[in-house]
Motif scaffolding. Structure first.
Motif, PDB file in Angstrom:
ATOM      1  N   CYS A 125      34.109  50.634  40.281  1.00 36.40           N
ATOM      2  CA  CYS A 125      34.983  49.469  40.178  1.00 36.40           C
ATOM      3  C   CYS A 125      34.686  48.711  38.894  1.00 36.40           C
ATOM      4  N   VAL A 126      35.756  48.296  38.218  1.00 33.59           N
ATOM      5  CA  VAL A 126      35.616  47.653  36.915  1.00 33.59           C
ATOM      6  C   VAL A 126      36.340  46.317  36.925  1.00 33.59           C
ATOM      7  N   ALA A 127      35.775  45.353  36.221  1.00 32.73           N
ATOM      8  CA  ALA A 127      36.324  43.995  36.183  1.00 32.73           C
ATOM      9  C   ALA A 127      37.362  43.887  35.071  1.00 32.73           C
ATOM     10  N   VAL A 128      38.472  44.561  35.271  1.00 32.64           N
ATOM     11  CA  VAL A 128      39.585  44.489  34.327  1.00 32.64           C
ATOM     12  C   VAL A 128      40.711  43.708  35.000  1.00 32.64           C
ATOM     13  N   ASP A 129      41.207  42.682  34.328  1.00 35.12           N
ATOM     14  CA  ASP A 129      42.290  41.869  34.858  1.00 35.12           C
ATOM     15  C   ASP A 129      43.587  42.673  34.768  1.00 35.12           C
ATOM     16  N   ALA A 134      40.388  49.220  39.385  1.00 35.40           N
ATOM     17  CA  ALA A 134      40.454  47.844  38.907  1.00 35.40           C
ATOM     18  C   ALA A 134      41.398  47.036  39.801  1.00 35.40           C
ATOM     19  N   PRO A 135      40.910  46.018  40.505  1.00 33.39           N
ATOM     20  CA  PRO A 135      39.495  45.633  40.579  1.00 33.39           C
ATOM     21  C   PRO A 135      38.732  46.328  41.711  1.00 33.39           C
ATOM     22  N   SER A 178      43.577  46.671  44.999  1.00 40.85           N
ATOM     23  CA  SER A 178      42.402  46.195  45.731  1.00 40.85           C
ATOM     24  C   SER A 178      42.616  46.138  47.238  1.00 40.85           C
ATOM     25  N   ASN A 205      37.755  47.120  45.897  1.00 38.43           N
ATOM     26  CA  ASN A 205      37.254  46.266  46.980  1.00 38.43           C
ATOM     27  C   ASN A 205      35.992  46.903  47.558  1.00 38.43           C
ATOM     28  N   CYS A 219      34.823  50.606  46.194  1.00 29.99           N
ATOM     29  CA  CYS A 219      33.613  50.687  45.358  1.00 29.99           C
ATOM     30  C   CYS A 219      32.612  51.710  45.875  1.00 29.99           C
ATOM     31  N   TYR A 243      37.919  55.507  38.336  1.00 29.12           N
ATOM     32  CA  TYR A 243      37.705  54.083  38.131  1.00 29.12           C
ATOM     33  C   TYR A 243      38.723  53.326  38.979  1.00 29.12           C
ATOM     34  N   LYS A 273      34.895  41.972  51.185  1.00 30.57           N
ATOM     35  CA  LYS A 273      33.973  42.128  50.066  1.00 30.57           C
ATOM     36  C   LYS A 273      32.543  42.028  50.586  1.00 30.57           C
TER      37      LYS A 273
END
Length: 419
Positions: free
Chosen positions: A43-47, A31-32, A8, A34, A38, A29, A357
């Motif tokens: 951008c994907v919300a994967v921890d 993750a996550p 990020s 910025n 993006c 893709y 962001k």
């Protein structure tokens, strides 16, 4: 090809920018991600600390290559989880990433492999280090033996500073003799057996002009570092990089990924200061700006153990990046401030996002310490930094600051030589 980029920061925005240009790419893709990434990737919300979640995403999307940007996921073993499940990944294993994760590990490897580096000793705590510090003299280099986001090194000029730095760590640490010379960064890409050179740069770690103040994660960089001549680069490969890759392979922990050598160019030749196991930040921004060939085939070849089949192609231009940081950095940065007036990407200039962001109104707001990486290409450092600072001056962000002397050593050399 479908690519998943982990990270990020500004380094990952530069990687996303370069990867998005590849004709081999179908979907990128991140993750996550910025605010900059993006605009180049989905951008994907994967921890990324949840290895099972990353693996599940990679399988669900039939990802062809995972590119791991930051050091923490590498040290935590994300590459091991992915490789173990048959997912192709660019980035070293946890065992190999010890080259960055443990200063002591790297120093011990240098001793075994005969790699030139400063005299050192390892300590488990402050008491033992304080009792033995005098043998190194002053200035004394104090390094926390672990990840510290580029800020875990103190160069103590006097005994009081040295004692304070040692007590501040009060855990595993390395004490080193101070090396005299000019610093440079050298990059190589390894596939576990083979290794190829991947450019040079010079970073500016201190927060203030003239290299003053505390260390940061990097306030700017330029590439190439011409002080690292072709003859010196050959020595670095022969005396430092290749022996490291060989030693890691012999130990059963082959290194696959980016090997980033921080060097001191001493009167006796190049010596290793430390290794990083990933692209530098902000060095990645200038390397990607100068790389004229496709990055993706190189990363795939390294992941597949076929590095001998590819070679990077570089522009003759210089690239320079100026980091704009939030007020308070490298201490507690002031976040949430609005940034306006970031110019559109040009032919020779672009602004990579590091710590920013979008808010609910669509404003770009600071969310970290190092926030923007203003990058320019030109025929020399003097022109590149003039272009970069012109962009900096167009950005409306009263709560931000930057160093105004990025590239000062090389600019002085250009002036002296009449370039």
């Amino acid at each position: 090809m479908k690519i998943l980029l982990i990270g990020s920061g500004g380094r990952e925005d530069a990687l996303a920018w370069k990867l998005s240009q590849s004709p081999l790419l179908t979907t990128l893709y991140a993750a996550p991600g910025n605010a900059g990434i993006c605009g180049r990737a989905e951008c994907v919300a994967v921890d990324v600390t949840d290895h099972a979640a990353v693996l599940a995403f990679a399988r669900d999307k039939a990802i062809d290559l995972v590119v791991i940007g930051p050091e923490q996921p590498l040290v935590d073993g994300l590459a091991d989880t992915l490789r173990g499940a048959g997912v192709r990944v660019f980035g070293p294993s946890a065992a190999a990433a010890q080259l960055e994760g443990s200063k002591g590990f790297t120093k011990d490897l240098c001793t075994r492999a005969g790699i030139p580096t400063a005299a050192y000793a390892r300590f488990d705590g402050a008491a033992a280090a304080l009792a033995d510090m005098d043998r190194f003299g002053l200035p004394l280099v104090v390094k926390a033996d672990g990840l510290a986001a580029g800020k875990g090194v103190v160069i103590a000029e006097n005994r009081g500073e040295a004692e304070a730095a040692i007590r501040a760590v009060d855990g595993p640490m390395v004490l080193e003799a101070f090396l005299t010379g000019e610093e440079a960064s050298f990059f190589a890409i390894a596939d576990g057996t083979d290794v190829i050179a991947f450019g040079s740069a010079q970073d500016h770690k201190r927060v203030g002009e003239g290299d003053t103040g505390p260390n940061t994660g990097g306030m700017g960089a330029y590439s190439p570092a011409r002080v690292l001549t072709p003859a010196l680069e050959a020595r670095v490969m022969d005396e430092i990089v290749r022996p490291t890759v060989r030693a890691m392979a012999d130990a059963g922990t082959p290194f696959q990924g980016v090997l980033f050598a921080g060097l001191m160019l001493t009167a006796d030749g190049p010596q290793l200061i430390e290794y990083n196991a990933r692209f530098g930040d902000p060095e990645c921004q200038v390397l990607m700006s100068r790389l004229d060939s496709d990055l993706l085939p190189l990363l795939i070849a390294a992941a597949d153990g076929r590095l001998g089949e590819v070679s990077p192609r570089w522009s003759d231009d210089v690239a320079l990046t100026v980091v704009m940081a939030a007020e308070g950095y490298p201490g507690t940065p002031r976040t949430g401030t609005v940034i306006r007036g970031v110019p559109a990407e040009g032919e020779a200039t672009r602004t990579f996002i590091a710590g920013a962001k979008r808010d609910a109104q669509g404003n770009l707001v600071a969310s970290g310490g190092r926030v923007l990486c203003v990058t320019a290409r030109a025929k020399d450092v003097t022109e590149a930094r003039a272009r970069a600072y012109a962009v900096v001056d167009a950005i409306d962000w009263p709560e931000g600051f930057c160093r105004r002397d990025i590239g000062w050593r090389e600019a002085a050399r250009e002036h002296a030589s009449g370039r």
